[in-house]
Scaffold this motif. Structure first.
Motif, mmCIF file in Angstrom:
data_model
loop_
_atom_site.group_PDB
_atom_site.id
_atom_site.type_symbol
_atom_site.label_atom_id
_atom_site.label_comp_id
_atom_site.label_asym_id
_atom_site.label_seq_id
_atom_site.Cartn_x
_atom_site.Cartn_y
_atom_site.Cartn_z
ATOM 1 N N ARG A 39 0.735 -0.615 -0.318
ATOM 2 C CA ARG A 39 -0.316 -0.047 -0.202
ATOM 3 C C ARG A 39 0.895 1.153 0.185
ATOM 4 O O ARG A 39 0.694 2.017 -0.923
ATOM 5 C CB ARG A 39 -0.849 -0.365 0.915
ATOM 6 C CG ARG A 39 -2.197 -0.685 0.601
ATOM 7 C CD ARG A 39 -2.670 -0.825 2.529
ATOM 8 N NE ARG A 39 -2.383 -1.463 3.730
ATOM 9 C CZ ARG A 39 -2.123 -0.946 4.558
ATOM 10 N NH1 ARG A 39 -3.410 -0.044 4.915
ATOM 11 N NH2 ARG A 39 -2.148 -1.511 5.528
ATOM 12 N N GLU A 41 1.310 4.646 -2.565
ATOM 13 C CA GLU A 41 0.769 6.149 -2.027
ATOM 14 C C GLU A 41 1.919 7.009 -2.086
ATOM 15 O O GLU A 41 1.184 8.270 -2.816
ATOM 16 C CB GLU A 41 0.539 6.158 -0.174
ATOM 17 C CG GLU A 41 -1.081 4.841 0.245
ATOM 18 C CD GLU A 41 -2.428 5.648 -0.848
ATOM 19 O OE1 GLU A 41 -2.257 6.562 -0.576
ATOM 20 O OE2 GLU A 41 -3.143 4.754 -1.370
ATOM 21 N N PRO A 96 -5.454 4.851 -5.368
ATOM 22 C CA PRO A 96 -4.127 5.692 -4.708
ATOM 23 C C PRO A 96 -3.294 6.243 -5.110
ATOM 24 O O PRO A 96 -3.306 6.293 -6.823
ATOM 25 C CB PRO A 96 -2.575 3.703 -5.059
ATOM 26 C CG PRO A 96 -4.525 2.762 -4.876
ATOM 27 C CD PRO A 96 -5.630 3.668 -5.089
ATOM 28 N N LYS A 97 -2.271 7.365 -4.403
ATOM 29 C CA LYS A 97 -2.262 8.207 -4.800
ATOM 30 C C LYS A 97 -1.117 8.595 -6.307
ATOM 31 O O LYS A 97 -1.104 9.432 -6.913
ATOM 32 C CB LYS A 97 -1.366 8.879 -3.615
ATOM 33 C CG LYS A 97 -2.432 9.676 -2.610
ATOM 34 C CD LYS A 97 -3.075 11.277 -2.999
ATOM 35 C CE LYS A 97 -3.674 11.522 -2.370
ATOM 36 N NZ LYS A 97 -4.972 10.499 -1.606
#
Lengths: 317, 387
Positions: free
Chosen positions: A179, A183, A305-306
């Motif tokens: 994760r 991000e 997700p960035k």
């Protein structure tokens, strides 16, 4: 009551492949790589799995055969997704274009190989995998007919995958690292995580689940495989976005899509629904309209997700 | 970032919708044969030189429509007929696949086939009506066999068949009729018709099916035969088609006529699950699943074979439409592989003879309508049309 069971069983045929593929897409996107190639990966996975079933038909126990086919599909999907991983991670190519290339390649490859091997593009298979009623469990009132009759072993594999992905994503070190790569990969890298390795892992998991999803999609719905999964790979991406990149939401989103699709196509055989006189277009529209509405309201604080879709560049800050 | 996610979502949805349409075409565009692709552009410029080249190359050509030569249906039947004659007589042959399902693309591919030396071009499918209308004037010394259609221009204002074109039509309502009749005679009273796109051939199959059931019901004195009736709008095997068929079976339907390419495979999948029966279409489909009790067949390969043979015997029946029906044994049920319990060969011969002698009048679909409840006037049979 039998109508409820019937609808639920049909819903499973739509829901399980969608959920498996959407969960696969989730792993890829959570690691920062957009995987639009799922349609192609599904096609490839279904192709090799069905080809295996075609050639070993009758020579072994049905359930065992299906499980081997599942493994073959997963490996195929994983290998096929490596192309996407290499292009988008090592070569830093545009991930949408690389995915599209795989989508175009897969059906052509499946048709070509099928023709070379057996002369025709359709791969026939005998469906010996349906479980009329699971021993003991099938007899439980209500839940028996709902979950344990007219089912495929792949349904339970799908449910297991859902539980497993929830745990992996939120409760393991691997999940946390994955994760974080989606991000802010630079931050993850500075903490000593190998971003490339995590992204490879994400794409390969999505490939394995995509390949499996393709097989699960084809087995209950046809008697042959014709290099086509009817756009379900793209639909899975819609489910992913509708489910906001979270496993539980994805499960619910695919249940919703599955249910609406089952009702839309089965309502004419259900006396109660067909007497309402609502045209089938309405049922067919509902999941998409609701997706649009949900996106309108949630896009403001989208959970995407960035760093998704941006090739990781070590030197960038 | 947020905007991008939304944009992606939109793109995904649109692609999904598009790919939905695409897949119904049986992947026509994606399967385009590479040799066609590269040479297609060349064809347009060099068509003038076509006639000189025809000494070598491939004399017999087949241009496929949206399907492929192994679609177990139309293109395959035509291909087999052509191949059979060509191999018997040592004539070179080849097939070409258009890149997309448009008149321009079809015409271009026909041009390519002619440039490749074709003297006779076989065009299976009603989608070729307009391309052949244009090609018949453009290539006057080339002959065409057009399956399932008659040449006409874009807005249907002019129908014209030149002497170098042999259009072949099938009376699909007749095999449909036989299938419906046989099913009711065999003891089924709850039937289903799951068609592909509502194109003329599919509609005729469906109408014939309903009328056959009705005639049998009248003969047997049954009051209520029910038919579930739907056009899925595509020729693909999808969970949607499987679900619809399964829901009909669930609701009591005993046998479904799966009339639309791969749609039939979805019906078979549903039937295997429910232990019910299926009627196949176009070719004998009994080997595809044990649930297939019979198939409403058109003798596609025979018709093409006859056409090709006539061409080489210098008796090409161009300029007028050849109709294949019960009269010239161009349609039928495969009784050897059928799994009937009560319906006998004798019954079949009886009803077939009546069709042959023209004793049975079948309703033809009216223009711009695909609702069977409007066109058909049935006495003992109720059609539940699902839109």
């Amino acid at each position: 009551m039998s109508v409820v069971y019937f609808i639920f069983q049909q819903t499973m045929y739509f829901m399980i492949p969608l959920m498996i593929v959407a969960l696969g897409a989730m792993f890829s996107e959570r690691s920062g790589i957009i995987n639009i190639a799922l349609e192609g990966i599904m096609t490839m996975g279904a192709f090799t799995g069905i080809l295996f079933i075609h050639f070993t038909g009758g020579s072994m126990n049905g359930q065992f055969q299906l499980i081997v086919a599942v493994l073959i599909s997963m490996v195929t999907g994983m290998v096929f997704s490596l192309f996407h991983a290499y292009a988008s991670i090592n070569m830093k190519s545009n991930q949408v274009i690389s995915g599209t290339a795989l989508n175009m390649f897969a059906p052509a490859f499946a048709i070509f190989v099928a023709r070379v091997i057996q002369g025709v593009q359709q791969v026939q298979f005998n469906n010996t995998f349906r479980i009329t009623s699971v021993p003991f469990l099938g007899k439980i009132p209500f839940f028996g007919p709902l979950l344990f009759q007219n089912a495929y072993i792949t349904t339970y594999i799908g449910i297991a995958i859902f539980l497993l992905s929830t745990i992996v994503l939120y409760k393991t070190r691997f999940g946390l690292r994955l994760r974080s790569c989606g991000e802010h990969p630079q931050a993850a890298d500075s903490a000593g995580i190998n971003v490339y390795r995590m992204q490879y892992a994400g794409v390969m998991i999505s490939g394995a689940l995509g390949g499996l999803g393709g097989l699960v999609f084809v087995v209950p719905t046809s008697t042959n495989f014709n290099a086509d999964v009817a756009g379900y790979g793209f639909l899975a991406l819609a489910v992913l976005i509708f489910g906001q990149w979270k496993p539980v939401n994805i499960m619910l989103a695919s249940l919703f899509f599955g249910l609406m699709k089952a009702i839309a196509s089965a309502y004419s055989g259900i006396p109660f629904l067909s007497s309402l006189g609502i045209p089938s277009y309405f049922y067919k529209m509902v999941p998409y309209i609701i997706t649009l509405i949900v996106l309108i309201f949630t896009s403001r604080n989208s959970q995407a997700p960035k760093a998704e879709g941006i090739p990781y560049d070590k030197g960038q800050r | 970032m947020k905007k991008r996610a939304l944009a992606l979502a939109m793109a995904v949805m649109m692609t999904a919708a598009l790919s939905g349409c695409g897949s119904s075409n049986q992947g026509g565009a994606t399967t385009a044969a590479p040799e066609t692709t590269t040479a297609a552009e060349k064809a347009a410029e060099t068509t003038a030189a076509a006639s000189e080249k025809s000494d070598n190359g491939y004399e017999l050509a087949l241009v496929t429509d949206l399907g492929t030569i192994d679609d177990k249906s139309f293109n395959q039947g035509a291909w087999e007929g052509m191949k059979k004659y060509a191999e018997e007589n040592k004539i070179s042959y080849k097939y070409y696949q258009p890149q997309e399902g448009t008149t321009d693309s079809y015409l271009e591919t026909i041009g390519l086939a002619i440039e490749g030396g074709a003297k006779l071009v076989v065009c299976p499918g009603f989608l070729f009506e307009e391309p052949v209308f244009l090609a018949q004037d453009q290539y006057k010394d080339v002959h065409f066999i057009l399956l399932d259609g008659e040449p006409h221009n874009g807005d249907y204002s002019e129908f014209r068949t030149e002497a170098n074109v042999m259009p072949i039509l099938f009376q699909e309502d007749e095999p449909g009729f036989l299938a419906g009749y046989a099913a009711v005679k065999d003891g089924y009273t709850k039937l289903g018709f799951l068609g592909g796109m509502a194109v003329p051939a599919v509609i005729r199959y469906g109408y014939g099916f309903a009328e056959g059931a009705d005639v049998a019901a009248k003969e047997m004195g049954i009051d209520s035969v029910e038919i579930m009736y739907n056009y899925t709008g595509a020729f693909a095997a999808t969970p949607e088609a499987q679900s619809m068929a399964a829901s009909w079976y669930q609701n009591g339907t005993e046998v479904i006529f799966g009339c639309g390419g791969a749609v039939g495979n979805s019906v078979m999948a549903a039937a295997e699950e429910k232990g019910t029966k299926v009627i196949g279409v176009d070719v004998d489909q009994s080997f595809e699943s044990n649930t297939v009790i019979t198939s409403a067949m058109k003798e596609l390969s025979v018709s093409v074979y006859d056409g090709v043979k006539a061409f080489y015997d210098n008796s090409f029946p161009g300029g007028k439409t050849s109709i294949f029906s019960a009269k010239n044994n161009g349609i039928g049920l495969p009784m050897e592989t059928s799994k009937f319990t009560k319906f006998t060969q004798q019954d079949y011969d009886g009803i077939f003879a009546q069709l042959k002698d023209g004793k049975i009048e079948l309703v033809q679909p009216s223009q711009d309508n695909n609702n069977p409840t409007v066109d058909l006037k049935l006495e003992k049979t109720k059609i539940n049309f699902v839109e």
